[in-house]
Enzyme design. Structure first.
Site, PDB file in Angstrom:
ATOM      1  N   HIS A   1       0.843  -1.224   0.123  1.00  0.00           N
ATOM      2  CA  HIS A   1      -0.139  -0.053   0.088  1.00  0.00           C
ATOM      3  C   HIS A   1       0.969   1.217   0.253  1.00  0.00           C
ATOM      4  O   HIS A   1       1.891   1.506   0.563  1.00  0.00           O
ATOM      5  CB  HIS A   1      -0.904   0.027   1.144  1.00  0.00           C
ATOM      6  CG  HIS A   1      -0.399   0.165   2.626  1.00  0.00           C
ATOM      7  ND1 HIS A   1      -0.240   1.265   3.251  1.00  0.00           N
ATOM      8  CD2 HIS A   1       0.020  -1.111   3.374  1.00  0.00           C
ATOM      9  CE1 HIS A   1       0.127   1.013   4.295  1.00  0.00           C
ATOM     10  NE2 HIS A   1       0.279  -0.275   4.553  1.00  0.00           N
TER      11      HIS A   1
ATOM     12  N   GLU B   1      -5.040   1.558   2.344  1.00  0.00           N
ATOM     13  CA  GLU B   1      -5.155   0.418   3.137  1.00  0.00           C
ATOM     14  C   GLU B   1      -5.161   0.553   4.560  1.00  0.00           C
ATOM     15  O   GLU B   1      -6.012   0.063   5.309  1.00  0.00           O
ATOM     16  CB  GLU B   1      -3.600  -0.316   2.902  1.00  0.00           C
ATOM     17  CG  GLU B   1      -3.482  -1.506   3.679  1.00  0.00           C
ATOM     18  CD  GLU B   1      -2.825  -1.568   5.084  1.00  0.00           C
ATOM     19  OE1 GLU B   1      -2.924  -2.558   5.840  1.00  0.00           O
ATOM     20  OE2 GLU B   1      -2.776  -0.427   5.496  1.00  0.00           O
TER      21      GLU B   1
ATOM     22  N   ASP C   1       4.166  -6.018   3.491  1.00  0.00           N
ATOM     23  CA  ASP C   1       3.879  -4.847   4.233  1.00  0.00           C
ATOM     24  C   ASP C   1       4.687  -4.836   5.593  1.00  0.00           C
ATOM     25  O   ASP C   1       5.371  -5.920   5.861  1.00  0.00           O
ATOM     26  CB  ASP C   1       2.244  -4.942   4.769  1.00  0.00           C
ATOM     27  CG  ASP C   1       1.663  -3.450   5.295  1.00  0.00           C
ATOM     28  OD1 ASP C   1       2.279  -2.662   5.641  1.00  0.00           O
ATOM     29  OD2 ASP C   1       0.358  -3.424   5.636  1.00  0.00           O
TER      30      ASP C   1
HETATM   31 CO    CO Z   1      -0.272   0.864   8.728  1.00  0.00          CO
HETATM   32 ZN    ZN Z   2       0.747  -1.094   6.354  1.00  0.00          ZN
END
Ligand code: CO
Ligand code: ZN
Length: 325
Positions: free
Chosen positions: A60, A193, A216
């Protein structure tokens, strides 16, 4: 890699306002892939065409921040959070609006106990002398990001927005050195996100991949008196087992673990007790998508001083690349 991360972290991209960071990522991709497009919600989708498996890789590009909700007659700006903003981390920080206007975040001093500190009793001070003066610079609904310089100290990077510009940098590095493969790979830089995996949901629906891997950050259990967690900064990228949004598909998890073992890439196993990531939305798309995640261990998540290890990032690039070709 540090320069790339610095460029990404210092670009503006609060959830729902991803235009600037998207342009930066777009120019980093250049014409290295077959197609680069922006979808209806603003996700950036970069495609390497092929006749093999359809693989979606997601990171993201949005970051947490604040949104101006009310300006009082003296020109102080009240705000609400965009994503998981801690009132304690926010206190005393600076925020910057997209147009460059910078303000200091402070609180109503009459508060009797710091434990009761709430974002609703805090304000942004941009040095305005009246509401009219403030409105020349900031409008209701304008978003601002937290400020936090990007620096390298030994093997670690300290910065704002490493969640998830660290992941974006991993995807970009993988794109730059992508070996020949039959697979059709969709590198997706998702929006929103932090507001509930929104961009991942709609982009996965368009792509309908055979498999997906999200990249992530994740929490660590290696700081003084923290909650126990079997992930440490510098211990290698983590293969996600589960978080609040997904139980990773056993085949994807196995693929990542097998590749790490084959290539002698140090890795850790991640069970995150709270929080989620794009894989949470992707795996529930259409009839279901086998999904997993590579997580970058990150200290102080959602603060202006997030910390990740460069070594972990480089190993995450290797692990991702080998798992999608
Ligand atoms: Co975050
Ligand atoms: Zn994140």
């Amino acid at each position: 890699m540090f320069d790339l991360i610095k460029r990404l972290c210092q670009s503006f991209g609060v959830s729902g306002n991803e235009e600037d960071i998207r342009d930066v990522i777009k120019s980093e991709i250049g014409n290295k892939l077959n197609e680069v497009r922006v979808d209806a919600l603003g996700n950036l989708i970069a495609v390497k065409k092929g006749k093999g498996k359809k693989i979606m890789v997601a990171a993201h590009m949005d970051e947490i921040g604040v949104l101006a909700t009310f300006i009082d007659e003296k020109g102080f700006i009240r705000f609400s959070n965009i994503g998981g903003v801690s009132q304690f981390f926010a206190l005393g920080q600076r925020v910057k609006f997209r147009n460059g206007v910078t303000g200091a975040v402070f609180y109503e001093e009459k508060l009797d106990d710091m434990k009761n500190l709430k974002l609703s009793s805090m304000y942004i001070d941009i040095g305005a002398i009246s509401r009219e003066d403030a409105e020349k610079k900031v409008q209701i609904g304008d978003a601002a990001c937290f400020l936090g310089e990007t620096v390298q100290e030994g093997d670690v990077i300290i910065s704002k927005a490493l969640d998830d510009r660290a992941g974006c940098s991993v995807l970009l590095q993988a794109i730059k050195n992508l070996p020949e493969t039959e697979n059709e790979i969709y590198f997706v830089f998702t929006v929103q996100e932090e507001l509930g995996l929104r961009g991942a949901k709609t982009s996965a629906y368009q792509i309908l991949p055979d498999m997906a891997i999200a990249v992530d950050v994740t929490k660590t259990g290696d700081t003084p008196e923290c909650k126990p967690m079997a992930v440490k900064c510098g211990g290698g990228p983590a293969v996600k087992i589960k978080d609040n949004s997904v139980i990773c598909h056993p085949e994807v998890r196995r693929l990542l673990e097998d590749k790490a073992k084959q290539l002698n890439i140090p890795y850790q196993l991640e069970v995150l007790s709270a929080g989620g990531t794009d894989a949470g939305a992707i795996h529930l798309t259409a009839g279901g998508v086998p999904s997993g995640a590579i997580s970058i261990p990150c200290r102080n998540i959602h603060s202006p001083s997030e910390i990740v290890s460069l070594k972990d990032l480089e190993n995450a690039v290797k692990l991702l690349t080998e798992s999608i070709i």
